[in-house]
Design a protein around this motif. Structure first.
Motif, short mmCIF file in Angstrom:
data_model
loop_
_atom_site.label_atom_id
_atom_site.label_comp_id
_atom_site.label_asym_id
_atom_site.label_seq_id
_atom_site.Cartn_x
_atom_site.Cartn_y
_atom_site.Cartn_z
N LEU A 119 73.58 15.10 12.15
CA LEU A 119 74.72 14.80 13.02
C LEU A 119 75.96 14.58 12.17
CD1 LEU A 119 76.01 13.68 15.74
CD2 LEU A 119 75.11 11.46 15.04
N THR A 120 77.11 15.10 12.62
CA THR A 120 78.40 14.82 11.98
C THR A 120 79.13 13.75 12.77
OG1 THR A 120 78.67 17.03 11.03
CG2 THR A 120 80.68 15.76 11.42
N VAL A 121 79.62 12.73 12.09
CA VAL A 121 80.46 11.71 12.70
C VAL A 121 81.85 11.84 12.09
CG1 VAL A 121 80.87 9.26 13.08
CG2 VAL A 121 78.53 10.15 13.09
N LEU A 122 82.86 12.01 12.93
CA LEU A 122 84.25 12.09 12.49
C LEU A 122 84.98 10.84 12.95
CD1 LEU A 122 85.08 15.80 13.48
CD2 LEU A 122 84.22 14.94 11.29
N LYS A 145 75.92 19.30 15.23
CA LYS A 145 76.21 18.30 16.26
C LYS A 145 77.34 17.42 15.77
CE LYS A 145 71.51 18.34 18.07
NZ LYS A 145 70.30 17.56 18.42
N CYS A 146 78.19 16.97 16.70
CA CYS A 146 79.39 16.24 16.28
C CYS A 146 79.71 15.09 17.23
CB CYS A 146 80.58 17.20 16.20
SG CYS A 146 82.11 16.42 15.61
N LEU A 147 79.99 13.95 16.65
CA LEU A 147 80.41 12.76 17.38
C LEU A 147 81.75 12.30 16.83
CD1 LEU A 147 79.99 10.27 19.24
CD2 LEU A 147 78.66 9.24 17.38
N GLU A 183 80.60 14.98 21.41
CA GLU A 183 80.71 13.69 22.10
C GLU A 183 81.91 12.91 21.57
OE1 GLU A 183 78.97 11.92 24.40
OE2 GLU A 183 77.28 13.27 24.81
N ARG A 184 82.57 12.14 22.46
CA ARG A 184 83.64 11.23 22.07
C ARG A 184 83.30 9.82 22.52
NH1 ARG A 184 89.24 12.86 24.59
NH2 ARG A 184 87.92 13.82 26.16
N VAL A 185 83.50 8.86 21.62
CA VAL A 185 83.42 7.44 21.98
C VAL A 185 84.74 6.81 21.56
CG1 VAL A 185 82.18 5.27 21.76
CG2 VAL A 185 80.93 7.44 21.61
N THR A 186 85.46 6.25 22.51
CA THR A 186 86.82 5.78 22.26
C THR A 186 87.09 4.47 22.99
OG1 THR A 186 87.83 6.83 24.19
CG2 THR A 186 87.52 8.23 22.26
N GLU A 242 74.43 5.19 22.56
CA GLU A 242 74.12 6.08 23.69
C GLU A 242 74.58 7.51 23.43
OE1 GLU A 242 74.42 2.69 27.25
OE2 GLU A 242 76.08 4.06 26.88
N ALA A 243 75.76 7.65 22.80
CA ALA A 243 76.25 8.99 22.47
C ALA A 243 75.36 9.67 21.45
CB ALA A 243 77.69 8.89 21.95
N ILE A 244 74.91 8.92 20.47
CA ILE A 244 73.99 9.48 19.46
C ILE A 244 72.69 9.92 20.12
CG2 ILE A 244 72.55 8.90 17.47
CD1 ILE A 244 74.87 7.17 16.46
#
Length: 350
Positions: free
Chosen positions: A234-237, A282-284, A316-319, A342-344
């Motif tokens: 998974l990529t987290v930005l 995959k990207c979050l 996915e976006r978590v903000t 939850e997003a993961i």
């Protein structure tokens, strides 16, 4: 600028610093190196700034180079534009990012356009420092994250550090840059990182609530992201405070995540983003600012445009929420372990 060889990082002595100490160290160093660097803002002089970022500077360099201003953000930025056109390198401080809006017109209509408008005859080497984001229970008028408003403006660069090491190196690079830079400092981690749950130091940080920072001069190029942690699932930005939150959640969930600290939103390191997403599929995206038209939307578009055929699941976006900043519900507003987790789970399930 005064030319001087940069300290070689592998050979440089280091010492523990908080982000505030690293910022103060960078300002001391740049003022000593270049007599054209001046600091201005509300309470930055004798008092040393509300967060003590400019402590000791006026006593060392004098009132002509470190001086207090009226409570007038438009005047602060406007004066900085004139100083920059004259040949100085002003570093104005806006006490809280929430107060930057009266100076927004000066940044957009004057500073950002000066080089192009003058055909290169004038530049605007201005570094606007400002604490931003929540985490100190500052309420609606001391907690906003307005970075997206500046990333939209051609001619402005937007920088957000997440560690003391990066804060010093990026601030030096920003002051040396010949174009205007918005340098947002996440005040929630001014005095140490947090574990992503409550306002307490992260368990992984021992002793001094900061990080090892090289002594002397070094700079980190604007536009280069940092790989915080390598992974393949998974990529987290993210950037700023949310880097520490993402690290904590991924570690607790045991996710093999590739965590990318953007550090500079504009110019963005699109190649680093593309390389990571192509590897993981995959990207979050995580940021503290409100969701609608937040910088995360630009990141989603970038990933869609460059990595579409590598994606194995929707980005996915978590903000933060699309609401005025909720003073009493500050920790519910932040992207935290529950929403990020939850997003993961959704990404890893697909």
């Amino acid at each position: 600028m005064i030319e001087e060889e940069a300290v070689s990082l592998p050979d440089a002595a280091t010492r523990p610093m908080t982000m505030i100490e690293a910022i103060n160290d960078a300002l001391h160093l740049m003022m000593a190196r270049d007599p054209d660097v001046v600091i201005m803002g509300e309470d930055v002089g004798y008092f040393g700034g509300v967060f003590r970022a400019t402590a000791g500077l006026q006593g060392k360099f004098g009132k002509n180079r470190v001086f207090d201003t009226p409570i007038n953000e438009c005047g602060i930025i406007g004066a900085a534009v004139g100083m920059a056109a004259y040949g100085l390198r002003p570093v104005p401080e806006i006490q809280f990012a929430d107060y930057i809006y009266p100076g927004y017109d000066q940044l957009v209509s004057e500073a950002a356009r000066l080089r192009y408008r003058s055909g290169g005859e004038f530049t605007a080497p201005i570094t606007v420092r400002s604490p931003f984001g929540g985490g100190i229970f500052g309420g609606q008028t001391h907690s906003q994250s307005p970075e997206a408003l500046f990333t939209h403006v051609a001619g402005l660069k937007t920088v957000i550090p997440s560690t003391p090491h990066d804060a010093k190196g990026l601030l030096i690079a920003a002051i040396e840059d010949n174009d205007p830079v918005i340098f947002f400092e996440p005040k929630r981690i001014y005095n140490g990182p947090f574990d992503g749950y409550y306002d307490r130091p992260a368990r992984s940080w021992k002793g001094h609530a900061g990080g090892q920072v090289p002594e002397g001069y070094y700079s980190i190029p604007l536009g280069k992201a940092r790989t915080v942690r390598e992974g393949s699932a998974l990529t987290v930005l993210s950037y700023g405070t949310m880097i520490h939150v993402a690290e904590a959640v991924c570690a607790e969930k045991g996710v093999d995540a590739d965590i990318i600290d953007l550090r500079t939103l504009v110019p963005i390191d699109a190649e680093a983003v593309e390389k990571s997403v192509e590897k993981t599929g995959k990207c979050l995206v995580i940021h503290e600012a409100t969701r609608t038209s937040g910088f995360g939307a630009e990141l989603v578009a970038l990933v869609q445009e460059r990595c579409f055929y590598h994606l194995e699941a929707p980005v996915e976006r978590v903000t933060g929420f699309d609401t005025p900043y909720p003073h009493s519900l500050e920790w519910a507003y932040f992207p935290g372990p529950v929403r990020i987790g939850e997003a993961i789970d959704r990404l890893m399930k697909d």
